[in-house]
Design a protein around this motif. Sequence first.
Motif, PDB file in Angstrom:
ATOM      1  N   MET A   1       0.825  -1.206   0.000  1.00 21.86           N
ATOM      2  CA  MET A   1       0.000   0.000   0.000  1.00 21.86           C
ATOM      3  C   MET A   1       0.862   1.260   0.000  1.00 21.86           C
ATOM      4  O   MET A   1       0.653   2.170  -0.801  1.00 21.86           O
ATOM      5  CB  MET A   1      -0.868  -0.054   1.267  1.00 21.86           C
ATOM      6  CG  MET A   1      -1.938   0.991   1.338  1.00 21.86           C
ATOM      7  SD  MET A   1      -3.052   0.795  -0.015  1.00 21.86           S
ATOM      8  CE  MET A   1      -3.198   2.485  -0.480  1.00 21.86           C
TER       9      MET A   1
ATOM     10  N   ASN B   1      -4.245  -3.280  -7.679  1.00 19.54           N
ATOM     11  CA  ASN B   1      -2.976  -2.563  -7.536  1.00 19.54           C
ATOM     12  C   ASN B   1      -2.173  -2.572  -8.826  1.00 19.54           C
ATOM     13  O   ASN B   1      -1.581  -1.568  -9.203  1.00 19.54           O
ATOM     14  CB  ASN B   1      -2.137  -3.190  -6.419  1.00 19.54           C
ATOM     15  CG  ASN B   1      -2.704  -2.900  -5.051  1.00 19.54           C
ATOM     16  OD1 ASN B   1      -3.454  -1.947  -4.883  1.00 19.54           O
ATOM     17  ND2 ASN B   1      -2.364  -3.727  -4.084  1.00 19.54           N
TER      18      ASN B   1
ATOM     19  N   ILE C   1     -10.148   2.953   2.212  1.00 15.89           N
ATOM     20  CA  ILE C   1      -9.744   2.076   3.303  1.00 15.89           C
ATOM     21  C   ILE C   1     -10.639   2.300   4.512  1.00 15.89           C
ATOM     22  O   ILE C   1     -10.747   3.414   5.001  1.00 15.89           O
ATOM     23  CB  ILE C   1      -8.272   2.310   3.702  1.00 15.89           C
ATOM     24  CG1 ILE C   1      -7.365   2.012   2.522  1.00 15.89           C
ATOM     25  CG2 ILE C   1      -7.902   1.451   4.890  1.00 15.89           C
ATOM     26  CD1 ILE C   1      -5.908   2.157   2.833  1.00 15.89           C
ATOM     27  N   TYR C   2     -11.293   1.223   4.966  1.00 13.66           N
ATOM     28  CA  TYR C   2     -12.007   1.294   6.234  1.00 13.66           C
ATOM     29  C   TYR C   2     -10.989   0.948   7.313  1.00 13.66           C
ATOM     30  O   TYR C   2     -10.897  -0.201   7.751  1.00 13.66           O
ATOM     31  CB  TYR C   2     -13.180   0.318   6.240  1.00 13.66           C
ATOM     32  CG  TYR C   2     -14.188   0.606   5.149  1.00 13.66           C
ATOM     33  CD1 TYR C   2     -14.861   1.817   5.130  1.00 13.66           C
ATOM     34  CD2 TYR C   2     -14.462  -0.322   4.153  1.00 13.66           C
ATOM     35  CE1 TYR C   2     -15.799   2.089   4.131  1.00 13.66           C
ATOM     36  CE2 TYR C   2     -15.388  -0.052   3.165  1.00 13.66           C
ATOM     37  CZ  TYR C   2     -16.050   1.157   3.158  1.00 13.66           C
ATOM     38  OH  TYR C   2     -16.959   1.412   2.179  1.00 13.66           O
TER      39      TYR C   2
ATOM     40  N   GLY D   1      -7.703 -15.045   1.872  1.00 14.66           N
ATOM     41  CA  GLY D   1      -7.532 -13.601   1.852  1.00 14.66           C
ATOM     42  C   GLY D   1      -8.748 -12.853   2.351  1.00 14.66           C
ATOM     43  O   GLY D   1      -8.813 -11.644   2.258  1.00 14.66           O
TER      44      GLY D   1
ATOM     45  N   ASN E   1      -7.300  -7.542  -4.759  1.00 13.43           N
ATOM     46  CA  ASN E   1      -6.530  -6.359  -4.427  1.00 13.43           C
ATOM     47  C   ASN E   1      -5.238  -6.276  -5.231  1.00 13.43           C
ATOM     48  O   ASN E   1      -4.832  -5.198  -5.649  1.00 13.43           O
ATOM     49  CB  ASN E   1      -6.229  -6.322  -2.925  1.00 13.43           C
ATOM     50  CG  ASN E   1      -7.419  -5.812  -2.143  1.00 13.43           C
ATOM     51  OD1 ASN E   1      -8.207  -5.016  -2.661  1.00 13.43           O
ATOM     52  ND2 ASN E   1      -7.581  -6.285  -0.929  1.00 13.43           N
TER      53      ASN E   1
ATOM     54  N   THR F   1      -7.548  -6.861   6.400  1.00 12.20           N
ATOM     55  CA  THR F   1      -6.528  -6.760   5.342  1.00 12.20           C
ATOM     56  C   THR F   1      -7.183  -6.680   3.972  1.00 12.20           C
ATOM     57  O   THR F   1      -6.615  -6.123   3.040  1.00 12.20           O
ATOM     58  CB  THR F   1      -5.582  -7.967   5.352  1.00 12.20           C
ATOM     59  OG1 THR F   1      -6.361  -9.147   5.297  1.00 12.20           O
ATOM     60  CG2 THR F   1      -4.725  -7.987   6.579  1.00 12.20           C
ATOM     61  N   GLU F   2      -8.374  -7.239   3.873  1.00 15.48           N
ATOM     62  CA  GLU F   2      -9.128  -7.145   2.628  1.00 15.48           C
ATOM     63  C   GLU F   2      -9.371  -5.678   2.246  1.00 15.48           C
ATOM     64  O   GLU F   2      -9.573  -5.345   1.096  1.00 15.48           O
ATOM     65  CB  GLU F   2     -10.462  -7.842   2.886  1.00 15.48           C
ATOM     66  CG  GLU F   2     -11.206  -8.348   1.714  1.00 15.48           C
ATOM     67  CD  GLU F   2     -12.540  -8.888   2.195  1.00 15.48           C
ATOM     68  OE1 GLU F   2     -13.516  -8.703   1.490  1.00 15.48           O
ATOM     69  OE2 GLU F   2     -12.594  -9.467   3.300  1.00 15.48           O
ATOM     70  N   GLN F   3      -9.374  -4.823   3.283  1.00 13.71           N
ATOM     71  CA  GLN F   3      -9.708  -3.416   3.040  1.00 13.71           C
ATOM     72  C   GLN F   3      -8.514  -2.583   2.585  1.00 13.71           C
ATOM     73  O   GLN F   3      -8.664  -1.391   2.354  1.00 13.71           O
ATOM     74  CB  GLN F   3     -10.299  -2.796   4.306  1.00 13.71           C
ATOM     75  CG  GLN F   3     -11.489  -3.545   4.870  1.00 13.71           C
ATOM     76  CD  GLN F   3     -12.625  -3.616   3.883  1.00 13.71           C
ATOM     77  OE1 GLN F   3     -12.731  -2.781   2.991  1.00 13.71           O
ATOM     78  NE2 GLN F   3     -13.460  -4.626   4.011  1.00 13.71           N
ATOM     79  N   ILE F   4      -7.324  -3.202   2.538  1.00 17.03           N
ATOM     80  CA  ILE F   4      -6.160  -2.414   2.130  1.00 17.03           C
ATOM     81  C   ILE F   4      -6.169  -2.303   0.613  1.00 17.03           C
ATOM     82  O   ILE F   4      -5.816  -3.238  -0.088  1.00 17.03           O
ATOM     83  CB  ILE F   4      -4.855  -3.078   2.605  1.00 17.03           C
ATOM     84  CG1 ILE F   4      -4.921  -3.341   4.098  1.00 17.03           C
ATOM     85  CG2 ILE F   4      -3.665  -2.190   2.282  1.00 17.03           C
ATOM     86  CD1 ILE F   4      -3.698  -4.016   4.642  1.00 17.03           C
ATOM     87  N   ASN F   5      -6.613  -1.201   0.092  1.00 18.20           N
ATOM     88  CA  ASN F   5      -6.647  -1.029  -1.359  1.00 18.20           C
ATOM     89  C   ASN F   5      -6.466   0.445  -1.674  1.00 18.20           C
ATOM     90  O   ASN F   5      -6.618   1.299  -0.802  1.00 18.20           O
ATOM     91  CB  ASN F   5      -7.965  -1.561  -1.920  1.00 18.20           C
ATOM     92  CG  ASN F   5      -9.135  -0.779  -1.394  1.00 18.20           C
ATOM     93  OD1 ASN F   5      -9.271   0.402  -1.689  1.00 18.20           O
ATOM     94  ND2 ASN F   5      -9.962  -1.408  -0.583  1.00 18.20           N
TER      95      ASN F   5
END
Lengths: 304, 308, 578
Positions: free
Chosen positions: A151, C274, B272-273, C405, C270, B264-268
């Motif tokens: 990220m 990315n 991000i929540y 995941g 994701n 971790t699914e929200q890391i984009n």
Amino acid sequence: MYFLKRILWLIPLLLVVSGVCFALLRLTPGSPFDRERRPASPEIERQIAAKYHLDEPVWKQYGRFLRDLLRGDFGPSLKYRNHTVNDLIRQGLPVSMSLGALAFCLALGIGLPVGCYTALRRGRWGDYVGSLYALLMVCVPVFVLAPLLVMFLAVRWHWFPVALWGSVRHAVLPVLALGLFYSGRVARLMREGLLNTMHAEFIKTARAKGLSETAVLLRHGLRPALLPVVSYAGPMLADLLTGSFVVETIFQIPGLGAAFLNGFLNRDYSLVLGLVMLYAVLLVFLNLAVDFIYTLLDPRVKYE
Amino acid sequence: MSEGQGTTPLSPGRRAWRRFRQHRIAVASAWFLLCVIGFAVVYPPLARYGPNELSAAQFAPPSAAHWLGTDVHGRDLLVRLCHGARISLLVGVAGAGVCLVMGVVWGAVAGYWGGRVDSVMMRAVDVLYCVPSIILAIVLMAVLEPVFRRWLDAWHCTKTPALARLGVLFLALGAVSWLTMARVVRGQVLSLRSRAFVDASRVLGASPVWILRRHIVPNVLGVVIVYLTLALPGIVLAESFLSFLGIGVQMPLASWGSLLAEGTEQINPIRIYWWLLVYPGGLLVATLLALNFLGDGLRDAWDIRRDS
Amino acid sequence: MSIAGRATAKRRWGRFLLDLRAHRTARRAWGGAAGMVLVLLLNGCFRAEPPADVVIVNGNEPESLDPQIVTGVSEMRITKALFDGLIRLDPTNAAPMPGLAERWEVSADGKIYTFHLRTNAVWSTGDPITSADVEWSWFRALDPATASDYAGQLFGIRNAENWYNGEVTNRAAVGFRAVDAHTFQVELNVPLAFFLELCAFPTLAVLPRRTIEAHGDRWLHARPLPTSGAFTLEAWRVNDKVRLRRNPRYWDVAHTASEIVDVLPVSSPNTALNLYATGAADIVWDKDLVPAELMDALVGRPDFHNFTYLGTYFYRFNVTEPPLNDARVRRAFALATDKTRLIGKLTRGIGRPASHFVPDGVAHYSSPPGLGYDPEAARAALAAAGFPGGSGFPRLTYTFFAASGGANLHGKIAVELQQMWREVLGVEIELRQIERKVFYASQSKLDYQISTSSWIGDYNDANTFLDLFRGASGNNRTGWKNARYDALVAAANAETDPTRRAGLFRQAETILIAEEVPIVPVYFYLGYNYYDDRKIGGLWPNILDEHPIQFIFKRRSPHPPSASGRPEKRVGRAATRS
């Protein structure tokens, strides 16, 4: 002689390991060809099973596996049906190995100095900061660390590519994600090893000779203090060289770590067995190397 | 625990306890863990929301209504974290329990009998070391789960899937972490076996079981407790990895691992929540840190060197 | 020995000083180890490859690239670029268009197809492609030793199934043959309205006989690999990439828009996002690679394309197990399922709730109305079955499979369904999440009570959906058998008149979704692609999500609207990838 015996011990070991794995794999529910859609007729299902000898009795299949193993052939992959397991290992091993070797260097490169530093500064701020770093690395799950690295370092700041494999720049983030965890373990072991030697008699002798504390430790204490790290490094290298599922999945790296777990989830019996064999051989040889390095670091260790 | 040794004025256990209390970080960690456990037990019954109470307030950020925000289904994160703490720590403790029983029995028997028994048992440990532990855990879970389900169904259990999964988790995670314990215990027993007081008992005609219980076990206890506290964070971490793979605790139960996996699914790069990642992650890491500090403190107190 | 040795060593190391000789040896050992590592790295697999013209993110690693082995949509997209069939699908609307067959005739009864092959079609190695190749390839698909999952695609041809089962051993009795070098004739059991679409299916592609006979299962590793499609297979590294290069001898090479195309296997949404966001990939085209929670944010973007797609998400009942053997109970569950709320929450309102099984938009067909959300009727149906207010209802389990995941839409749907049934019907359902392979095994064995399911159409026809729930279908997996339904579907399959055929299907579907309800449709899939129209051309949205790689290209200079000072991404990407 001792080493030769250890290598010979590999043969019964592999036999038992493969037997146990074979049995466990066949006991797990689900088979490689259980899929969302079944073929148009039961006859087709029967033929597919027959092609991969899955319709034979299990002992016969195991015999077939052993016979092929003698020729160094792990058979065709049941999931990737145009590849043999040997093909997959040939493609994946170099990738996992270079990733693992780099991560190994990183783990030692960070872990050893941090371990020494914290041991020398025991009870002072430097110790707390360094030890906290080491523990944090051990405690943060890789599946959290890796997406965070991506990220920030890749998506936000564009320093490195987000995923894929192909150049040194591609390797940076996965090596970090993989190596940092082990650097924590190494730092803790190094610190402990050094602290233990500090109380040893010969160090007191050296101190009595009027050498400075740091000089004493680095000149005389380092070598025996390395022993715990060395004995940990063997299994660690085996783990690293065969790859990590999380890192390889998140960074889309064509290594063996992802193949291992996916192989099991896909019930790719031959692939999983092949990789377990590979891991076992690697582990035995690396433990052998550990014993060898022991004899170099500490001449009193003798194997007969 | 070590009262069996009551001949000296200060038993090893009491001496260790005295030293442990001087280890400030370890004591603080112990308090932290107690607080976490206490909160996880006390808070949910008082909370406004149930752990599986869905609402329309989807992905609500932390606020007065939901102190730590809500998840995709509109469930309150704080309550789920508390329930997750129960599950995660339960898995850790129960897994460590399995590890304790298997490791101590295996190591003690091998070390005490020695000879052929010892070498066969230790070779078995070598074999298991050659199978990557996480794969072994998953295989064990897959093999054992149907068996568990059948048992529970036979008892007319109403929560079969969730309980079967939990039981299997305990067993599988314990079963892959007892190897080191067995080695350590064996080493300890091996050195104790040749000590004078054991020989004396043997000469006096004590049975092996009596000797094991009376002399060996109390003396090995310190090492065992230390390794247990070190195995516990490993088991909690392993559970979180299984949850990441989607084969951890049964939905809609939560563990820290499953909550973190959702985070971790929200890391984009788009949105991000953060609360779904930060709170479970922070809590998990803090707890693992505390467990490790506690283990370190205990080890220093018992003055045990880590063995490879 | 080693353990004991180590233990004693450690206990006593304090009383020892190392001599200098050991120092030197040790240093040499460490140096040696470091050197080995370096050599490994240099030997490692950092390659210098020219950048591809187009990079496509394509979902899971292909299980195979053998067109007769593949089973997944993502694999078929690659095999279609390598091996052509008699027919291709039009990239704009997925309708059949000439492939290796230049033209064809159909007999009046619709059973005999005569294909005329192009005379200028050659393998990428230069040998001509003849109708004998087609015949050999089709026989290979029907050879049990090939173990093709989709051999059944040929079973509509006369005697093909009997040949497969070994009941017919005379090659000439099987209903397809090479009449001469460029004429190929097929005879069907009954007229099939979708037979031309079937001819575009990978199982019916034309394969290189000599290479396969020489190399067996590993034939795709042979070099040069003769291909009949628009591309050749330049590289295939598992979990790394498939690299396609333009086949210069392809008969339609004039329309092949790119020289090198990389197809990446990516399974995490994701990671896909990315890669796309940083310009490392140009196209993401798998519906499972779109993070569901971001749907509302993505859908407004110009580079996010969504379109109707031939797929349905539904759940199955095991109708052999009481109380689910009672159609009233099944109807109660269906009526208590609020599909709009499900979509609103889980895909942020983007999606099409389904009350019938065959997706809207399928050719020559429109479905009958099914059961909507009606809590009152649901409670009434459950009460009629003897469980008023859910009292006395046993605890059932809802089974679904795990995804890694945390990207687990099935799980989220399960949690919402559990709540709905609790709220509306007052029944308590246990969730059971299991591994994918275990899931499919237990579904086949009817070892479940309610389970998640989905179905993607193979071709654009209602039959690819409704065939599923015939009593004899291996994919039925509900234990439900209905003679009237079977008869209606069979009659429809044999019917040539489109209107009457649709009518028969409609009657069958009414039984399926409104009367007997062995399954409950939840929503229809949407197809999702992301690519920037200003940079990428040659893709058109269509219901089969069919995008032949041949036509895809990267625009050399961006279109006028985008030329507003935006640097071309390609340069940046080339720099990061080299």
